[in-house]
Design an enzyme around this catalytic site. Structure first.
Site, PDB file in Angstrom:
ATOM      1  N   HIS A 224      40.710 -30.337  35.839  1.00  0.00           N
ATOM      2  CA  HIS A 224      41.155 -31.720  35.657  1.00  0.00           C
ATOM      3  C   HIS A 224      40.144 -32.576  34.892  1.00  0.00           C
ATOM      4  O   HIS A 224      40.353 -33.770  34.706  1.00  0.00           O
ATOM      5  CB  HIS A 224      41.418 -32.357  37.041  1.00  0.00           C
ATOM      6  CG  HIS A 224      42.260 -33.584  37.002  1.00  0.00           C
ATOM      7  ND1 HIS A 224      41.804 -34.822  37.387  1.00  0.00           N
ATOM      8  CD2 HIS A 224      43.549 -33.773  36.615  1.00  0.00           C
ATOM      9  CE1 HIS A 224      42.756 -35.718  37.248  1.00  0.00           C
ATOM     10  NE2 HIS A 224      43.826 -35.113  36.787  1.00  0.00           N
ATOM     11  N   LYS A 226      38.020 -34.269  31.793  1.00  0.00           N
ATOM     12  CA  LYS A 226      38.275 -34.703  30.419  1.00  0.00           C
ATOM     13  C   LYS A 226      36.910 -34.978  29.779  1.00  0.00           C
ATOM     14  O   LYS A 226      36.284 -36.005  30.057  1.00  0.00           O
ATOM     15  CB  LYS A 226      39.125 -35.974  30.366  1.00  0.00           C
ATOM     16  CG  LYS A 226      40.557 -35.819  30.855  1.00  0.00           C
ATOM     17  CD  LYS A 226      40.700 -36.236  32.270  1.00  0.00           C
ATOM     18  CE  LYS A 226      42.159 -36.134  32.728  1.00  0.00           C
ATOM     19  NZ  LYS A 226      42.270 -36.115  34.186  1.00  0.00           N
ATOM     20  N   ASP A 231      28.215 -32.247  18.778  1.00  0.00           N
ATOM     21  CA  ASP A 231      26.824 -31.952  18.374  1.00  0.00           C
ATOM     22  C   ASP A 231      25.816 -32.239  19.475  1.00  0.00           C
ATOM     23  O   ASP A 231      24.615 -32.420  19.180  1.00  0.00           O
ATOM     24  CB  ASP A 231      26.451 -32.747  17.114  1.00  0.00           C
ATOM     25  CG  ASP A 231      27.198 -32.258  15.880  1.00  0.00           C
ATOM     26  OD1 ASP A 231      27.668 -31.113  15.898  1.00  0.00           O
ATOM     27  OD2 ASP A 231      27.309 -33.038  14.912  1.00  0.00           O
ATOM     28  N   HIS A 402      46.556 -45.370  34.941  1.00  0.00           N
ATOM     29  CA  HIS A 402      45.935 -44.056  35.148  1.00  0.00           C
ATOM     30  C   HIS A 402      44.414 -44.149  35.200  1.00  0.00           C
ATOM     31  O   HIS A 402      43.737 -43.137  35.420  1.00  0.00           O
ATOM     32  CB  HIS A 402      46.386 -43.116  34.019  1.00  0.00           C
ATOM     33  CG  HIS A 402      46.174 -41.672  34.303  1.00  0.00           C
ATOM     34  ND1 HIS A 402      45.330 -40.876  33.553  1.00  0.00           N
ATOM     35  CD2 HIS A 402      46.690 -40.856  35.263  1.00  0.00           C
ATOM     36  CE1 HIS A 402      45.340 -39.646  34.024  1.00  0.00           C
ATOM     37  NE2 HIS A 402      46.153 -39.597  35.060  1.00  0.00           N
ATOM     38  N   LYS A 404      40.786 -44.493  36.493  1.00  0.00           N
ATOM     39  CA  LYS A 404      40.119 -44.210  37.767  1.00  0.00           C
ATOM     40  C   LYS A 404      38.761 -44.896  37.739  1.00  0.00           C
ATOM     41  O   LYS A 404      37.833 -44.439  37.054  1.00  0.00           O
ATOM     42  CB  LYS A 404      39.939 -42.698  37.970  1.00  0.00           C
ATOM     43  CG  LYS A 404      41.260 -41.888  37.890  1.00  0.00           C
ATOM     44  CD  LYS A 404      41.364 -41.194  36.569  1.00  0.00           C
ATOM     45  CE  LYS A 404      42.408 -40.112  36.434  1.00  0.00           C
ATOM     46  NZ  LYS A 404      43.582 -40.062  37.157  1.00  0.00           N
ATOM     47  N   ASP A 409      30.184 -54.796  43.741  1.00  0.00           N
ATOM     48  CA  ASP A 409      29.385 -56.027  43.620  1.00  0.00           C
ATOM     49  C   ASP A 409      29.266 -56.510  42.176  1.00  0.00           C
ATOM     50  O   ASP A 409      28.309 -57.235  41.846  1.00  0.00           O
ATOM     51  CB  ASP A 409      27.985 -55.821  44.209  1.00  0.00           C
ATOM     52  CG  ASP A 409      27.999 -55.602  45.709  1.00  0.00           C
ATOM     53  OD1 ASP A 409      29.007 -55.965  46.343  1.00  0.00           O
ATOM     54  OD2 ASP A 409      27.016 -55.058  46.240  1.00  0.00           O
TER      55      ASP A 409
END
Length: 484
Positions: A224, A226, A231, A402, A404, A409
């Site tokens: 899952h 990404k 380089d 979507h 996350k 604070d």
């Protein structure tokens, strides 16, 4: 003949009873949360035969024998690579912020991976900005590109990224592309797959879905993460898959997916490259660790440390969950969370309630409509007790939110691929960044505020008046929440 049928019937009943008893003992003796065990027992008893098959398919963390053995052997050499970062100038311990100090200690002790300073972060919040930025960096690539994504869905600007990779391959750039088999079926059926292979791009299906091996490896264990690294100088990570939302799941009725990515330069890039190398080796057996970062910190500039927190089979259990818990417990003023899938563990639920009850402002932003109806109903089963504890819940109407993210604070944040559900926190290959950079955090906080302007705050009085049908579905899917 009648006696034969009678004997076969009794033998079948006896065999099934032994099978149920055996699986029940396995569920009970397996060390895990009681709620998870009870949920599985309910599935096994309510769904005869099918429930047992589901347990064998999804009930235990089974990576597959070869991958599991490989991951176990890898932890030593990768731990050595991580531990050498302690001596790197980018690991600044003096004056490190209170929010990240304990997280650095936890990850150093459990994974031997320290937080590193000297990074520059750019928050990218629109699909066009994200994909065009990635295309531009790919077009500048000189030596190698590492990418891992859960979903690659052809169409729109995603095809432009594919074209950029083909151009890079034609320049002689080495490209390693790892895509989850279950998440990217359309890519593997598209012409892009063969075009990339013909161009010399190394494309690998992670955790390949194979009907002949369904009982040898857990099917819902997914890659899952990404991550894109160019380089070993530039990296991207965040919530967005390699998709153009205008061409992705248009018939699902939830609107376009709303995502962010973070573009990173600095020593954290090498750590994300090492995470890609881990995933690549788990899948292929080929080791390609990056060089260790070389950086000269500006002593007059703020350190802005980042802790990379990976998870998945072979890595320390519950690490991301522990980091999330530490971050929330340290909040003095506010906690703001955005997540598309909110099905919290009992520990996380109590942490959120207790944080609100000690006077901290806790806000939760989730999509009004979800592409998973089971998750949508299960999420709503938690609304009442959260609101009674003082948590403010907002439902986002601008598409499928979507992103996350967690902001503490308004000074510290977590951002990455991790959903607030058991699958992300316990099962999948995931990665999150713990970022101690107040300017970046303020930018993320403002983006969360923009989400909230497109949201409706759930009112406890009105929520209490919802119908019996809704309450019934919430309770049904709540029972299964440890398995979602």
């Amino acid at each position: 003949m009648e006696k034969v049928y009678h004997f076969v019937t009794l033998a079948g009943i006896g065999f099934y009873w032994l099978l149920v008893a055996g699986v029940t003992l396995r569920v009970v003796l397996k060390r895990r949360a009681v709620s998870v065990s009870l949920a599985w027992l309910m599935v096994i008893y309510i769904l005869p035969v099918l429930g047992i098959a589901c347990y064998f398919l999804f009930g235990e963390l089974n990576l597959g024998r070869k991958r599991a053995e490989r991951a176990k052997m890898m932890f030593g050499p990768y731990g050595d690579w991580f531990s050498q970062l302690d001596e790197n100038q980018a690991h600044v311990t003096d004056g490190i912020g209170r929010h990240i100090y304990r997280i650095d200690s936890l990850c150093n002790n459990r994974l031997r991976l320290p937080a590193l300073s000297g990074n520059q972060l750019t928050l990218q919040s629109t699909p066009e900005h994200i994909l065009r930025s990635m295309i531009n960096d790919i077009d500048q690539a000189k030596s190698h590109i590492r990418m891992v994504f859960y979903i690659w869905h052809p169409g729109g600007l995603a095809d432009d990224v594919a074209q950029a990779l083909l151009r890079a391959a034609n320049r002689g750039v080495e490209i390693k592309l790892l895509l989850d088999s279950a998440g990217s079926p359309r890519f593997f059926r598209s012409p892009w797959y063969s075009m990339m292979l013909n161009a010399g791009i190394d494309v690998v299906q992670a955790l390949q879905v194979n009907p002949y091996r369904i009982f040898l490896r857990r099917l819902d264990l997914r890659q899952h993460r990404k991550i894109a690294v160019i380089d070993d100088e530039i990296a991207y990570t965040g919530s967005m898959n390699l998709v153009d939302p205008a061409y992705f799941k248009q018939g699902s009725g939830v609107g376009q997916w709303v995502d962010i990515m973070v573009r990173i330069t600095g020593p954290t890039v090498n750590v994300l490259a090492a995470i890609h190398s881990w995933d690549w080796e788990v899948e292929t057996g080929q080791r390609d660790l990056p060089l260790k970062p070389s950086v000269q910190l500006d002593e007059t500039a703020p350190p802005h440390p980042i802790q990379v927190v990976p998870s998945g089979p072979g890595m320390p259990d519950y690490l991301i969950s522990q980091v999330l818990s530490i971050a929330i417990h340290q909040a003095n003023e506010s906690v703001r969370i955005t997540t598309p899938y909110f099905v919290p563990s009992a520990d996380l639920l109590e942490t959120l309630k207790m944080t609100a009850q000690r006077g901290v402002k806790v806000e939760l932003v989730i999509p009004h409509k979800n592409d998973s109806l089971m998750v949508q109903w299960a999420s709503r089963a938690f609304y009442t007790e959260l609101m009674l504890a003082g948590v403010a819940i907002y439902e986002f109407y601008g598409g499928l939110l979507h992103t996350k993210s967690v902001v503490i604070d308004e000074q510290f944040c977590l951002v990455g691929t991790v959903n607030m559900d058991m699958r992300s926190l316990w099962l999948n290959f995931e990665v999150t960044l713990a970022v101690d950079d107040e300017a970046f955090t303020q930018e993320l906080y403002q983006m969360q505020s923009d989400y909230m302007t497109q949201s409706h705050r759930v009112d406890l009085t009105q929520w209490s008046q919802r119908g019996l049908y809704s309450r019934f579905l919430e309770r049904v899917f709540y029972l299964f929440n440890p398995l979602l």
